[in-house]
Design an enzyme around this catalytic site. Structure first.
Site, short mmCIF file in Angstrom:
data_model
loop_
_atom_site.label_atom_id
_atom_site.label_comp_id
_atom_site.label_asym_id
_atom_site.label_seq_id
_atom_site.Cartn_x
_atom_site.Cartn_y
_atom_site.Cartn_z
N LEU A 15 -2.31 11.75 4.59
CA LEU A 15 -3.30 12.63 3.96
C LEU A 15 -3.73 12.11 2.60
CD1 LEU A 15 -2.08 16.27 4.72
CD2 LEU A 15 -3.93 14.98 5.78
N GLY A 16 -2.97 11.16 2.07
CA GLY A 16 -3.35 10.60 0.77
C GLY A 16 -2.61 11.22 -0.40
N ASP A 148 10.50 16.55 7.95
CA ASP A 148 11.19 15.35 8.44
C ASP A 148 12.66 15.46 8.04
OD1 ASP A 148 8.69 14.44 9.04
OD2 ASP A 148 8.60 12.95 7.43
N CYS A 382 -1.52 -17.55 -2.55
CA CYS A 382 -0.14 -17.81 -2.12
C CYS A 382 -0.11 -18.69 -0.87
CB CYS A 382 0.62 -16.49 -1.96
SG CYS A 382 2.38 -16.71 -2.32
N LEU A 383 0.17 -18.13 0.32
CA LEU A 383 0.14 -19.00 1.49
C LEU A 383 -1.25 -19.64 1.64
CD1 LEU A 383 1.87 -19.91 3.99
CD2 LEU A 383 0.65 -18.17 5.27
N HIS A 508 -0.21 -13.85 -7.08
CA HIS A 508 -1.01 -12.80 -6.42
C HIS A 508 -1.89 -12.08 -7.44
CE1 HIS A 508 0.96 -12.79 -2.43
NE2 HIS A 508 1.97 -13.30 -3.12
N GLU A 510 -4.36 -10.28 -6.94
CA GLU A 510 -4.81 -8.95 -6.45
C GLU A 510 -3.91 -7.83 -6.97
OE1 GLU A 510 -3.33 -11.26 -4.65
OE2 GLU A 510 -1.98 -10.42 -3.13
N1 GLN Z 1 5.44 -17.99 2.81
C1 GLN Z 1 5.08 -18.57 1.56
C2 GLN Z 1 6.26 -18.68 0.61
O1 GLN Z 1 7.24 -17.99 0.76
C3 GLN Z 1 3.95 -17.80 0.91
C4 GLN Z 1 4.31 -16.41 0.53
C5 GLN Z 1 3.12 -15.51 0.27
O2 GLN Z 1 2.00 -15.81 0.70
N2 GLN Z 1 3.34 -14.40 -0.41
O3 GLN Z 1 6.23 -19.45 -0.30
#
Ligand code: GLN
Length: 532
Positions: A15-16, A148, A382-383, A508, A510
């Site tokens: 529901l947020g 729950d 990252c990846l 990251h 983001e």
């Molecule tokens: N799997 C990669 C690592 O562990 C990238 C991790 C990710 O994208 N957060 O380094």
């Protein structure tokens, strides 16, 4: 002494509650109060770090390296205030603490029980953020739905706190659903009544009821809910479905939710809400002047929550550029040599998502090659950055077997390799390179001009890194490292200067984009996709 608001949810999940907590916190913050939000999750995992994104959505990471529930991302994006290890507590953490104490002998021969030992520890954790005198108000979101089995100890802890906290420092807000039955053409209040009764049966009386609804409740229904649930008429708040989650604070303001909370808490004479900058953001979001489409290549695209911070960062960066950013979700397993052009040819930019493991990486590498060779703006996180490095090694440096040791332990060309300190680690939970690390930006690079700074910090969550043995070879052939960790020399950013926009980051970004401070890398990527 801080005041505490507990937010529970009923009738159904999703529901947020997180958006409600973040929105109310935003309104209170904009009236000059210092506010934070914490989330209590009923599951037994210590944190969501070891969970598959299909199970739990994105794992959000705080500055101090906690792997947390994605709602903490909403809290930070709305409030612009960092959260920490303390802001996300799970049943697993509570039990771990109690069992550790039991092993130390702290309970002095007593039988250790859910009540009082588990509920005492829950209360200690609920009050913890109040000890620092940093906050005026602490909102606590309780995960799950009332009724729950696993959330019962949390509800009991809230009940007990009513007797421990001063009356004017304690409040419970219950979020429910008032469904519309299309066959009867009617909104139904019964599920809300039942849900509140359930809460009351545990001894908790909500002070405010917030009702999610598709249609306006109208006075009569509000009165009915007030009467049958034992709350004041003006404490039944309507939360109509919103066009964007960023409308919710303003919608709740219209319902005077902040005034009601402040009045119940005994505050007087606080300044009126100042949401000027927020309104500017909303206006730009709703009336964009341009439009672009970015392909997000990932393997969890079916579930929006899996990349929630990335989608939100594109919303922030789009608004900043007065541009609608359509994010086309493309499954990395669906990309192959034969459909590359058809799938990616019309995109304004290509974004390759973070991730773990082998599945879907071939599609990611193909997409990156397509972006690099066709001068299409590329941004990898990252990846996504690691795959950009592997693609470059294979197709430019001619190292055909190049790989990450995550995917192939015995690759002859480990251009991405496990970090030294990771090699002896056995446990999976909480052991990655996590949280905020410094990064120095090299002169005359895209990264440096985007950030407009020499030193930055960003958040990490990974085990593997760029293998510096290959750095010179990369740089001589056109891919340079523009950001480094000043202490360890780990490569944090790679870029191709001779390209419209080709940037990969090991961290990251983001996780640090907020409404009022959109992330510079996302803004620059969107700008590049616009042809700027
Ligand atoms: N799997 C990669 C690592 O562990 C990238 C991790 C990710 O994208 N957060 O380094």
């Amino acid at each position: 002494m801080a005041k505490f608001i507990f937010v529970t949810g009923g009738v159904t999940s999703s529901l947020g509650k997180g958006i409600l907590a973040a929105s109310l916190a935003k309104l209170l913050q904009s009236r000059g109060l210092k506010v934070t939000i914490q989330k209590f999750d009923p599951y037994i995992n210590i944190d969501p770090g070891t969970m598959n994104p299909y199970e739990h959505g994105e794992c959000y990471v705080t500055e101090d390296g906690a792997e947390t529930d994605l709602d903490l991302g909403h809290y930070e994006r709305f409030l612009g205030v960092y959260t920490s290890q303390e802001n996300n507590v799970t049943t697993g953490k509570i039990y771990q603490e109690v069992i550790n104490r039991e092993r130390r002998g702290d309970y002095l021969g007593k039988t250790v029980q859910v009540i009082p030992h588990i509920t005492d520890e829950i209360q200690r954790r609920m009050l913890l953020l109040g000890n620092s005198n940093q906050y005026d108000i602490i909102l606590t979101e309780i995960g799950g739905t009332v009724g729950d089995i696993e959330s019962l100890p949390f509800i009991e802890a809230i009940r007990q706190l009513k007797w421990k906290l001063p009356k004017q420092d304690y409040m419970v807000i219950h979020l429910t659903l008032v469904p519309y039955l299309s066959s009867a053409k009617e909104l139904k209040t019964k599920p809300t009544q039942h849900s509140v009764k359930e809460l009351q049966s545990y001894g908790v009386q909500p002070h405010i009821i917030v009702c999610r609804t598709e249609m306006s409740l109208g006075d009569e229904r509000k009165r009915k809910i007030a009467e049958f649930c034992n709350v004041d008429y003006d404490s039944v708040i309507e939360a109509l479905d919103a066009e964007t989650i960023y409308d919710v604070p303003l919608n709740l303001k219209k319902e005077k939710l902040d005034d009601i909370v402040l009045e119940k808490f005994g505050y007087s004479m606080l300044p009126e809400v100042n949401m000027e900058e927020w309104n500017v953001f909303l206006h730009r979001l709703k009336y964009p002047k341009k439009e672009i489409t970015i392909g997000l290549i990932g393997k969890y695209i079916e579930l929006k929550d899996a990349y929630i911070s990335i989608y939100e960062s594109f919303i922030h960066a789009g608004a900043k550029n007065e541009c609608k950013v359509n994010v086309e979700r493309i499954h990395s397993e669906d990309i192959n040599k034969d459909n590359l052009k058809e799938r990616l040819g019309l995109l304004d930019g290509i974004f390759v998502a973070p991730g773990f493991g082998q599945r879907g990486i071939d599609g990611k590498i193909l997409a990156i090659q397509f972006a690099r060779e066709n001068n299409i703006p590329f941004f990898g996180v990252c990846l996504g950055m690691q795959m950009a490095v592997i693609e470059f090694a294979k197709n430019v440096l001619g190292l055909e077997q190049a790989n990450s040791t995550e995917m192939q332990a015995d690759t002859p060309n480990p251009v991405i390799d496990m970090m030294q300190e990771q090699k002896t680690i056995v446990n999976m939970g909480g052991t990655m390179r996590l949280g905020s690390y410094a990064c120095s930006l090299k002169e005359n690079t895209i990264a440096r001009s985007i950030y407009g700074a020499t030193d930055i910090t960003e958040r990490h969550r990974h085990r593997y890194e760029f293998n510096n043995k290959y750095l010179q070879q990369f740089e001589e052939n056109g891919m340079i490292a523009s950001g480094f960790n000043p202490d360890t020399n780990l490569v944090e950013i790679v870029e191709i200067p001779n390209h419209r926009f080709f940037v990969g980051v090991q961290f990251h970004p983001e996780l640090k984009s907020t409404i009022l401070k959109p992330h510079p890398l996302f803004c620059a990527f969107v700008k590049a996709c616009l042809g700027g």
